[in-house]
Write a protein that holds these residues in place. Structure first.
Motif, PDB file in Angstrom:
ATOM      1  N   LYS A 242       3.425  -6.298  19.688  1.00 44.33           N
ATOM      2  CA  LYS A 242       4.130  -6.465  21.137  1.00 44.33           C
ATOM      3  C   LYS A 242       4.462  -7.823  21.514  1.00 44.33           C
ATOM      4  O   LYS A 242       5.093  -7.953  22.692  1.00 44.33           O
ATOM      5  CB  LYS A 242       3.108  -5.739  22.060  1.00 44.33           C
ATOM      6  CG  LYS A 242       2.906  -4.168  21.923  1.00 44.33           C
ATOM      7  CD  LYS A 242       1.773  -3.658  22.958  1.00 44.33           C
ATOM      8  CE  LYS A 242       1.586  -2.414  22.818  1.00 44.33           C
ATOM      9  NZ  LYS A 242       0.463  -1.785  23.492  1.00 44.33           N
ATOM     10  N   HIS A 243       3.804  -8.732  20.944  1.00 46.43           N
ATOM     11  CA  HIS A 243       4.061 -10.211  21.201  1.00 46.43           C
ATOM     12  C   HIS A 243       4.356 -11.125  20.031  1.00 46.43           C
ATOM     13  O   HIS A 243       3.536 -12.103  19.836  1.00 46.43           O
ATOM     14  CB  HIS A 243       2.786 -10.851  22.461  1.00 46.43           C
ATOM     15  CG  HIS A 243       1.173 -10.768  21.527  1.00 46.43           C
ATOM     16  ND1 HIS A 243       1.057 -11.567  20.589  1.00 46.43           N
ATOM     17  CD2 HIS A 243       0.558  -9.804  21.659  1.00 46.43           C
ATOM     18  CE1 HIS A 243      -0.365 -11.263  20.392  1.00 46.43           C
ATOM     19  NE2 HIS A 243      -0.504 -10.045  21.143  1.00 46.43           N
ATOM     20  N   PRO A 244       5.378 -10.613  19.455  1.00 42.20           N
ATOM     21  CA  PRO A 244       5.388 -11.603  18.185  1.00 42.20           C
ATOM     22  C   PRO A 244       5.832 -12.901  18.713  1.00 42.20           C
ATOM     23  O   PRO A 244       6.200 -13.502  19.520  1.00 42.20           O
ATOM     24  CB  PRO A 244       6.773 -10.915  17.703  1.00 42.20           C
ATOM     25  CG  PRO A 244       7.513 -10.453  18.825  1.00 42.20           C
ATOM     26  CD  PRO A 244       6.315  -9.696  19.608  1.00 42.20           C
ATOM     27  N   GLY A 245       5.383 -14.035  17.687  1.00 40.69           N
ATOM     28  CA  GLY A 245       5.488 -15.449  18.007  1.00 40.69           C
ATOM     29  C   GLY A 245       4.346 -16.146  19.072  1.00 40.69           C
ATOM     30  O   GLY A 245       4.531 -17.142  19.016  1.00 40.69           O
ATOM     31  N   GLU A 246       3.668 -15.147  19.694  1.00 41.99           N
ATOM     32  CA  GLU A 246       2.720 -15.615  20.723  1.00 41.99           C
ATOM     33  C   GLU A 246       1.295 -16.020  19.869  1.00 41.99           C
ATOM     34  O   GLU A 246       1.152 -14.916  19.154  1.00 41.99           O
ATOM     35  CB  GLU A 246       2.718 -15.054  21.851  1.00 41.99           C
ATOM     36  CG  GLU A 246       3.941 -14.850  22.730  1.00 41.99           C
ATOM     37  CD  GLU A 246       3.645 -14.154  23.814  1.00 41.99           C
ATOM     38  OE1 GLU A 246       2.755 -13.598  24.119  1.00 41.99           O
ATOM     39  OE2 GLU A 246       4.704 -13.962  24.598  1.00 41.99           O
ATOM     40  N   GLN A 247       0.587 -16.673  20.100  1.00 42.13           N
ATOM     41  CA  GLN A 247      -0.505 -17.066  19.379  1.00 42.13           C
ATOM     42  C   GLN A 247      -1.799 -16.207  19.903  1.00 42.13           C
ATOM     43  O   GLN A 247      -1.955 -16.234  21.193  1.00 42.13           O
ATOM     44  CB  GLN A 247      -1.118 -18.576  19.230  1.00 42.13           C
ATOM     45  CG  GLN A 247       0.002 -19.527  18.388  1.00 42.13           C
ATOM     46  CD  GLN A 247      -0.454 -20.673  18.254  1.00 42.13           C
ATOM     47  OE1 GLN A 247      -0.616 -21.261  19.044  1.00 42.13           O
ATOM     48  NE2 GLN A 247      -0.592 -21.214  16.897  1.00 42.13           N
ATOM     49  N   ALA A 248      -2.529 -15.639  18.884  1.00 40.25           N
ATOM     50  CA  ALA A 248      -3.683 -14.818  19.165  1.00 40.25           C
ATOM     51  C   ALA A 248      -4.865 -15.243  18.644  1.00 40.25           C
ATOM     52  O   ALA A 248      -4.964 -15.864  17.387  1.00 40.25           O
ATOM     53  CB  ALA A 248      -3.389 -13.442  19.082  1.00 40.25           C
ATOM     54  N   LEU A 249      -5.937 -15.142  19.297  1.00 46.41           N
ATOM     55  CA  LEU A 249      -7.346 -15.604  18.809  1.00 46.41           C
ATOM     56  C   LEU A 249      -8.217 -14.330  18.732  1.00 46.41           C
ATOM     57  O   LEU A 249      -8.210 -13.697  19.544  1.00 46.41           O
ATOM     58  CB  LEU A 249      -7.767 -16.453  19.525  1.00 46.41           C
ATOM     59  CG  LEU A 249      -9.438 -17.301  18.951  1.00 46.41           C
ATOM     60  CD1 LEU A 249      -9.039 -17.651  17.732  1.00 46.41           C
ATOM     61  CD2 LEU A 249      -9.592 -18.370  19.963  1.00 46.41           C
ATOM     62  N   VAL A 250      -8.898 -14.008  17.514  1.00 45.99           N
ATOM     63  CA  VAL A 250      -9.255 -12.698  17.224  1.00 45.99           C
ATOM     64  C   VAL A 250     -10.655 -12.963  16.672  1.00 45.99           C
ATOM     65  O   VAL A 250     -10.982 -13.797  15.911  1.00 45.99           O
ATOM     66  CB  VAL A 250      -8.926 -11.805  16.039  1.00 45.99           C
ATOM     67  CG1 VAL A 250      -9.476 -10.601  15.907  1.00 45.99           C
ATOM     68  CG2 VAL A 250      -7.255 -11.456  16.487  1.00 45.99           C
ATOM     69  N   PHE A 251     -11.555 -12.551  17.541  1.00 46.06           N
ATOM     70  CA  PHE A 251     -13.303 -12.829  17.310  1.00 46.06           C
ATOM     71  C   PHE A 251     -13.600 -11.566  16.515  1.00 46.06           C
ATOM     72  O   PHE A 251     -13.853 -10.460  17.170  1.00 46.06           O
ATOM     73  CB  PHE A 251     -13.902 -13.090  18.592  1.00 46.06           C
ATOM     74  CG  PHE A 251     -13.782 -14.235  19.179  1.00 46.06           C
ATOM     75  CD1 PHE A 251     -14.222 -15.468  18.598  1.00 46.06           C
ATOM     76  CD2 PHE A 251     -12.624 -14.646  20.181  1.00 46.06           C
ATOM     77  CE1 PHE A 251     -13.801 -16.758  19.155  1.00 46.06           C
ATOM     78  CE2 PHE A 251     -12.442 -15.599  20.756  1.00 46.06           C
ATOM     79  CZ  PHE A 251     -13.215 -16.806  20.324  1.00 46.06           C
TER      80      PHE A 251
END
Length: 450
Positions: A242-251
């Motif tokens: 849903k948010h391509p190109g936006e950075q995500a941090l997964v814990f």
């Protein structure tokens, strides 16, 4: 409006600040800096992303600039301790900006790097030493560094530093530090049992609190999705698409599970990396550099990345596994909405994690909005797999069924990075010069040789 000049900082520091993005002090900086410059012990509590490093770094530098002569061989004037190698590197980077144009020397020592080179760097002494406890103990035991003239001690992420995972190391280190020192503790959270221990280390301290402990930044939009463990990976994929190109941090909770999840996301086409305790320091540094530069869109990590890592471009945090220390939730989601930006934080809660979620909501003093599913019933929670079960489960399928992809193992009751779970309150300090400070200045146990 308060300015850095109003706080009494030296012209040299003000000149260095002109070349940074720091224009006006944040609340924690405005309140803490004057007290630190006066030599007071201080406990600083503030939300993540509010500038705690500058809050202790700028006044510390101000006081060191007045000395006018270099430290002696192997000597350290100020010691800053933090729990992770990544945070140590970040603190050093900030200090190098603050000290530009001055004679103040900043040295970093962490595990996973050459002990010989670190000893060489310390041979002529340093003004400010930024260190992880384990590596500093190695150097102390070898006689490569002396803390006998250390007049300043800073614990960053103090709640974690005073927890069971580090308290024994801190006692060893503190035996080498004079009782006559200025001690500064900074953190975003301070559980009551840890706070009681912290109070024993401080002498007539000032407490600066700019937000209730454990309160996440208001800009973060939080939510929880109730979902079986086997469906988490596909749900994560849906969110990230849903948010391509936006950075995500997964814990994730474990090193092994986080690595498996990273590999699975890579097969699905995401530009993803991972950092955890099984990676070498060079691997972790390289991955963080790639994430900061935008080469990676997703970073999967254990709680090694939950404290202090400042990457302003992170817009989304996903708690793939719920943390079993509720304060870690605040630190995790604090990796987004930094420097005035906005961010989202989504938690995935399986039946076996209801207890963790309830502890987090108790800390926050409010429920987390539900994005999907419904709270698990007591029967579902009771029937949830116990730690060590379902290790062969695959996260790629739907409805909790097994498929052909590897699953992140998610043992409950194990702390991030493979540490043993915390049980009960943190132990009270015993002996050494890190024992409670007495008004008459009496020393604790005998100084440890070397």
């Amino acid at each position: 409006m308060t300015t850095f000049a109003d706080l009494g900082l030296s012209p040299t520091i003000l000149k260095a600040l002109e070349k940074t993005t720091l224009k006006t002090p944040t609340p924690i900086q405005a309140q803490a800096i004057p007290h630190i410059m006066q030599g007071r012990d201080l406990m600083g509590l503030a939300q993540t992303g509010t500038g705690k490093t500058a809050a202790f770094g700028l006044p510390l530098l101000h006081r060191l600039l007045d000395l006018g002569h270099p430290p002696g061989p192997k000597n350290v004037r100020a010691l800053i301790l933090a729990p992770t190698r990544e945070l140590i590197g970040q603190i050093k980077d900030n200090f190098e900006v603050f000290t530009k144009g001055t004679a103040v020397k900043v040295t970093m020592v962490v595990g996973g790097a050459s002990l010989f080179k670190q000893a060489q760097a310390l041979s002529k002494g340093t003004d400010i030493l930024v260190a992880t406890p384990g590596r500093l103990i190695d150097l102390l035991e070898r006689g490569d560094v002396s803390l006998e003239k250390c007049a300043y001690l800073v614990l960053d992420e103090a709640d974690h530093m005073l927890d069971m995972g580090f308290i024994h190391s801190l006692r060893k280190i503190a035996k080498h530090i004079p009782l006559k020192r200025q001690t500064l503790l900074f953190s975003a959270t301070m559980p009551k049992d840890i706070s009681e221990i912290a109070d024993t280390y401080l002498r007539d301290p000032i407490k600066v609190q700019v937000a209730p402990p454990g309160k996440p930044i208001e800009r973060i939009v939080q939510g929880v999705h109730y979902i079986p463990n086997g469906d988490k990976a596909r749900l994560l994929e849906e969110y990230m698409k849903k948010h391509p190109g936006e950075q995500a941090l997964v814990f994730g909770r474990t090193k092994h599970g986080s690595e498996k999840l990273m590999k699975l996301l890579a097969t699905w086409g995401f530009k993803v990396g991972s950092i955890h305790g099984n990676k070498s320091q060079n691997q972790r540094d390289r991955t963080l550099t790639e994430f900061r530069s935008g080469q990676l869109d997703v970073l999967v990590a254990t709680d090694v990345a939950a404290r202090g890592i400042d990457i302003p471009t992170v817009r989304h945090v996903y708690n793939f596994d719920m943390p079993n220390v509720p304060e870690n939730y605040v630190h995790r989601i604090g990796r987004t909405a930094r420097a005035g930006a906005e961010g989202t934080a989504v938690a995935f809660c399986a039946p076996a994690e209801m207890g963790e979620l309830q502890a987090i909501e108790k800390l926050l003093k409010k429920p987390i909005p539900v994005l999907g599913g419904a709270p698990w019933s007591a029967d579902m929670v009771a029937a949830a797999p116990k730690p060590g079960q379902n290790r062969g489960q695959r996260p790629g399928g739907r409805g909790g069924q097994k498929t052909g992809s590897s699953a992140p193992a998610k043992p409950q009751g194990q702390r991030p990075g493979g540490q043993k779970p915390r049980s009960g309150g943190a132990p009270k300090p015993q002996g050494g010069s890190f024992a409670p400070r007495r008004a008459d200045g009496a020393a604790g146990a005998k100084r440890r040789p070397g």
